[in-house]
Write a protein that holds these residues in place. Structure first.
Motif, PDB file in Angstrom:
ATOM      1  N   ALA A 122      32.840 -41.578  64.686  1.00 23.73           N
ATOM      2  CA  ALA A 122      32.922 -42.189  63.356  1.00 23.73           C
ATOM      3  C   ALA A 122      31.979 -43.386  63.269  1.00 23.73           C
ATOM      4  O   ALA A 122      31.322 -43.605  62.236  1.00 23.73           O
ATOM      5  N   LEU A 123      31.909 -44.171  64.336  1.00 21.07           N
ATOM      6  CA  LEU A 123      30.974 -45.292  64.373  1.00 21.07           C
ATOM      7  C   LEU A 123      29.535 -44.797  64.247  1.00 21.07           C
ATOM      8  O   LEU A 123      28.727 -45.380  63.502  1.00 21.07           O
ATOM      9  N   ASP A 124      29.207 -43.729  64.954  1.00 20.40           N
ATOM     10  CA  ASP A 124      27.863 -43.167  64.872  1.00 20.40           C
ATOM     11  C   ASP A 124      27.529 -42.732  63.451  1.00 20.40           C
ATOM     12  O   ASP A 124      26.433 -43.025  62.933  1.00 20.40           O
ATOM     13  N   ARG A 125      28.463 -42.046  62.786  1.00 19.77           N
ATOM     14  CA  ARG A 125      28.220 -41.603  61.412  1.00 19.77           C
ATOM     15  C   ARG A 125      28.105 -42.794  60.460  1.00 19.77           C
ATOM     16  O   ARG A 125      27.302 -42.777  59.520  1.00 19.77           O
ATOM     17  N   TYR A 126      28.903 -43.828  60.702  1.00 19.60           N
ATOM     18  CA  TYR A 126      28.847 -45.022  59.847  1.00 19.60           C
ATOM     19  C   TYR A 126      27.471 -45.679  59.944  1.00 19.60           C
ATOM     20  O   TYR A 126      26.852 -46.011  58.921  1.00 19.60           O
ATOM     21  N   VAL A 127      26.971 -45.871  61.158  1.00 18.27           N
ATOM     22  CA  VAL A 127      25.668 -46.513  61.332  1.00 18.27           C
ATOM     23  C   VAL A 127      24.563 -45.627  60.777  1.00 18.27           C
ATOM     24  O   VAL A 127      23.632 -46.110  60.107  1.00 18.27           O
ATOM     25  N   ALA A 128      24.658 -44.304  61.023  1.00 14.75           N
ATOM     26  CA  ALA A 128      23.611 -43.384  60.577  1.00 14.75           C
ATOM     27  C   ALA A 128      23.493 -43.338  59.061  1.00 14.75           C
ATOM     28  O   ALA A 128      22.389 -43.182  58.521  1.00 14.75           O
ATOM     29  N   ILE A 129      24.610 -43.488  58.346  1.00 10.55           N
ATOM     30  CA  ILE A 129      24.600 -43.359  56.888  1.00 10.55           C
ATOM     31  C   ILE A 129      24.492 -44.716  56.194  1.00 10.55           C
ATOM     32  O   ILE A 129      23.775 -44.862  55.207  1.00 10.55           O
ATOM     33  N   CYS A 130      25.202 -45.710  56.715  1.00 11.46           N
ATOM     34  CA  CYS A 130      25.223 -47.013  56.045  1.00 11.46           C
ATOM     35  C   CYS A 130      24.097 -47.938  56.500  1.00 11.46           C
ATOM     36  O   CYS A 130      23.757 -48.889  55.795  1.00 11.46           O
ATOM     37  N   ASN A 131      23.537 -47.691  57.666  1.00  5.24           N
ATOM     38  CA  ASN A 131      22.444 -48.526  58.168  1.00  5.24           C
ATOM     39  C   ASN A 131      21.446 -47.653  58.930  1.00  5.24           C
ATOM     40  O   ASN A 131      21.193 -47.876  60.121  1.00  5.24           O
ATOM     41  N   PRO A 132      20.866 -46.672  58.248  1.00  8.88           N
ATOM     42  CA  PRO A 132      20.059 -45.661  58.946  1.00  8.88           C
ATOM     43  C   PRO A 132      18.818 -46.222  59.636  1.00  8.88           C
ATOM     44  O   PRO A 132      18.400 -45.694  60.667  1.00  8.88           O
ATOM     45  N   LEU A 133      18.214 -47.270  59.085  1.00  6.24           N
ATOM     46  CA  LEU A 133      16.986 -47.800  59.658  1.00  6.24           C
ATOM     47  C   LEU A 133      17.217 -48.460  61.019  1.00  6.24           C
ATOM     48  O   LEU A 133      16.291 -48.581  61.824  1.00  6.24           O
ATOM     49  N   ARG A 134      18.448 -48.871  61.278  1.00 10.11           N
ATOM     50  CA  ARG A 134      18.749 -49.548  62.544  1.00 10.11           C
ATOM     51  C   ARG A 134      19.579 -48.677  63.490  1.00 10.11           C
ATOM     52  O   ARG A 134      20.045 -49.148  64.522  1.00 10.11           O
ATOM     53  N   ALA A 236      21.431 -35.096  47.333  1.00  4.74           N
ATOM     54  CA  ALA A 236      21.414 -36.099  48.405  1.00  4.74           C
ATOM     55  C   ALA A 236      22.819 -36.395  48.889  1.00  4.74           C
ATOM     56  O   ALA A 236      23.054 -36.556  50.093  1.00  4.74           O
ATOM     57  N   ARG A 237      23.758 -36.464  47.940  1.00  2.00           N
ATOM     58  CA  ARG A 237      25.149 -36.735  48.321  1.00  2.00           C
ATOM     59  C   ARG A 237      25.719 -35.595  49.153  1.00  2.00           C
ATOM     60  O   ARG A 237      26.375 -35.820  50.172  1.00  2.00           O
ATOM     61  N   LEU A 238      25.459 -34.348  48.728  1.00  4.54           N
ATOM     62  CA  LEU A 238      25.967 -33.192  49.469  1.00  4.54           C
ATOM     63  C   LEU A 238      25.334 -33.100  50.856  1.00  4.54           C
ATOM     64  O   LEU A 238      26.015 -32.798  51.844  1.00  4.54           O
ATOM     65  N   LYS A 239      24.039 -33.350  50.938  1.00  2.00           N
ATOM     66  CA  LYS A 239      23.346 -33.266  52.223  1.00  2.00           C
ATOM     67  C   LYS A 239      23.863 -34.328  53.186  1.00  2.00           C
ATOM     68  O   LYS A 239      24.109 -34.051  54.373  1.00  2.00           O
ATOM     69  N   THR A 240      24.079 -35.540  52.684  1.00  2.00           N
ATOM     70  CA  THR A 240      24.571 -36.621  53.540  1.00  2.00           C
ATOM     71  C   THR A 240      26.010 -36.358  53.961  1.00  2.00           C
ATOM     72  O   THR A 240      26.370 -36.559  55.130  1.00  2.00           O
ATOM     73  N   PHE A 241      26.829 -35.899  53.018  1.00  2.00           N
ATOM     74  CA  PHE A 241      28.219 -35.601  53.353  1.00  2.00           C
ATOM     75  C   PHE A 241      28.303 -34.460  54.366  1.00  2.00           C
ATOM     76  O   PHE A 241      29.209 -34.430  55.212  1.00  2.00           O
ATOM     77  N   GLY A 242      27.362 -33.533  54.309  1.00  2.00           N
ATOM     78  CA  GLY A 242      27.354 -32.411  55.252  1.00  2.00           C
ATOM     79  C   GLY A 242      27.220 -32.854  56.691  1.00  2.00           C
ATOM     80  O   GLY A 242      27.704 -32.165  57.605  1.00  2.00           O
ATOM     81  N   THR A 243      26.562 -34.001  56.920  1.00  2.00           N
ATOM     82  CA  THR A 243      26.433 -34.501  58.297  1.00  2.00           C
ATOM     83  C   THR A 243      27.756 -35.008  58.853  1.00  2.00           C
ATOM     84  O   THR A 243      27.874 -35.204  60.065  1.00  2.00           O
ATOM     85  N   CYS A 244      28.736 -35.235  57.963  1.00  2.00           N
ATOM     86  CA  CYS A 244      30.054 -35.721  58.399  1.00  2.00           C
ATOM     87  C   CYS A 244      31.128 -34.653  58.383  1.00  2.00           C
ATOM     88  O   CYS A 244      32.225 -34.876  58.902  1.00  2.00           O
ATOM     89  N   SER A 245      30.855 -33.510  57.768  1.00  2.00           N
ATOM     90  CA  SER A 245      31.905 -32.530  57.521  1.00  2.00           C
ATOM     91  C   SER A 245      32.511 -31.986  58.811  1.00  2.00           C
ATOM     92  O   SER A 245      33.726 -31.806  58.908  1.00  2.00           O
ATOM     93  N   SER A 246      31.679 -31.728  59.831  1.00  3.75           N
ATOM     94  CA  SER A 246      32.206 -31.207  61.089  1.00  3.75           C
ATOM     95  C   SER A 246      33.153 -32.213  61.729  1.00  3.75           C
ATOM     96  O   SER A 246      34.228 -31.856  62.234  1.00  3.75           O
ATOM     97  N   HIS A 247      32.745 -33.472  61.719  1.00  2.00           N
ATOM     98  CA  HIS A 247      33.570 -34.523  62.306  1.00  2.00           C
ATOM     99  C   HIS A 247      34.903 -34.643  61.581  1.00  2.00           C
ATOM    100  O   HIS A 247      35.961 -34.770  62.212  1.00  2.00           O
ATOM    101  N   LEU A 248      34.883 -34.587  60.263  1.00  2.00           N
ATOM    102  CA  LEU A 248      36.126 -34.670  59.494  1.00  2.00           C
ATOM    103  C   LEU A 248      37.049 -33.503  59.813  1.00  2.00           C
ATOM    104  O   LEU A 248      38.270 -33.670  59.923  1.00  2.00           O
ATOM    105  N   CYS A 249      36.497 -32.306  59.967  1.00  2.00           N
ATOM    106  CA  CYS A 249      37.317 -31.127  60.262  1.00  2.00           C
ATOM    107  C   CYS A 249      38.038 -31.272  61.598  1.00  2.00           C
ATOM    108  O   CYS A 249      39.240 -30.998  61.703  1.00  2.00           O
ATOM    109  N   VAL A 250      37.315 -31.712  62.638  1.00  2.00           N
ATOM    110  CA  VAL A 250      37.954 -31.817  63.951  1.00  2.00           C
ATOM    111  C   VAL A 250      38.945 -32.980  63.983  1.00  2.00           C
ATOM    112  O   VAL A 250      39.952 -32.924  64.698  1.00  2.00           O
TER     113      VAL A 250
END
Length: 315
Positions: A122-134, A236-250
């Motif tokens: 979850a931390l990885d997804r948060y940084v990747a989406i909310c602060n992608p440049l860093r 853009a919203r669907l594509k970004t949310f798709g990067t989290c969907s697997s994590h949410l399912c598990v």
């Protein structure tokens, strides 16, 4: 005679695992889905490890955490299912007292580790989406390794009191565990003394450790969803949310049944015993089976690497 029985069970040399009481005649049939789930868990998680190792483009924080999850699932399923299947197939019900406590420790330790890995993901997804440049600057390989070590140490230390307390209790009722593996509460319930400290500690682990994990994950995804909904286009919203969907399912497949089962063990006295035990076994076996399937199907990079691998071998 009662004194003799009490002495015999004060320090039992073995426990007897009953499997699923009342359904002994159906054990062979019940073993089929469990054997299938174990085979899928072994094959699927080893495939995840193999694909990530072979594909340099997958050498990043998200996939390192996924490898940690795969290793955890392999140990967790192997801690439970081989003994369960030996009970179903060969009626091999005896388990050494120390082996029972060891199994109990590994099961609960790796469940805690799995919860910690979900927090790291979850931390990885948060940084990747909310602060992608860093993202690459924050989650460097040394940081990922330290997070993995922290998850390992937390799981080992938090669960250590389970077998230590269970070993010191006197067992003068019987040595029969009415299920196919040594769960903490099932072992403690056999003691003939006040074991409230074990029960309270187990609840504190559930609510204070896993509960905090759930809160952290919820906070992360609150920020993630805010960032997603602030994007300008629907694609853009669907594509970004798709990067989290697997994590949410598990996450949903792990936490919801775990909370349900933990509470049912303690307050579900009116639930039929066979149903309680069967659901518990399915719950313990499903996450290691589902996790590699979910990530293999829903993660484009892993799916693409597998397709290239099989296509190349086919040619």
């Amino acid at each position: 005679m009662s004194d003799s029985n009490k002495t015999d069970f004060t320090n039992p040399s073995t426990f007897i695992l009953q499997g699923i009481p009342g359904l002994e005649t159906a054990h062979v049939w019940i073993s089929i889905p469990f054997c299938t789930m174990y085979a899928i868990a072994i094959l699927g998680n080893f495939t995840i490890l193999f694909v990530v190792k072979r594909e340099p483009s997958l050498h990043g924080p998200m996939y390192y955490f996924l490898c940690m999850l795969a290793i955890t699932d392999l140990v967790l399923s192997t801690s439970i299912l081989p003994k369960t299947l030996s009970i179903f197939w060969f009626s091999s019900r005896e388990i050494n007292f120390s082996a029972c406590l060891t199994q109990m420790y590994f099961i609960h330790c790796f469940l805690e580790m799995e919860s910690g890995i979900f927090v790291a993901m979850a931390l990885d997804r948060y940084v990747a989406i909310c602060n992608p440049l860093r993202h690459s600057a924050i989650l460097t390989n040394p940081v990922v390794a330290k997070i993995g070590l922290a998850v390992l140490l937390r799981g080992c230390l938090v669960i250590l009191p389970f077998p230590i307390l269970a070993r010191q209790w006197p067992y003068c009722r019987n040595n029969i565990i009415p299920q196919p593996y040594c769960a903490h509460i099932a072992v403690v319930n056999l003691a003939c003394t006040d074991t409230r400290v074990s029960s309270y500690y187990g609840l504190s682990v559930l609510f204070c450790v896993m509960g905090l994990d759930v809160i952290f994950i919820a906070m992360s995804y609150t920020q993630i969803l805010r960032a997603i909904f602030s994007l300008s286009t629907k694609d853009a919203r669907l594509k970004t949310f798709g990067t989290c969907s697997s994590h949410l399912c598990v996450i949903l497949a792990f936490y919801i049944p775990h909370l349900f089962m933990s509470l049912m063990y303690r307050v579900g006295q009116n639930v039929p015993g066979q149903l309680n035990i069967l659901i518990a076994n399915v719950y313990q076996s499903m996450p290691p089976t589902l996790n590699p399937v979910i990530y293999g199907v829903r993660t484009k990079q892993i799916r693409g690497r597998l397709l290239r691998l099989f296509t190349h071998e086919g040619t």
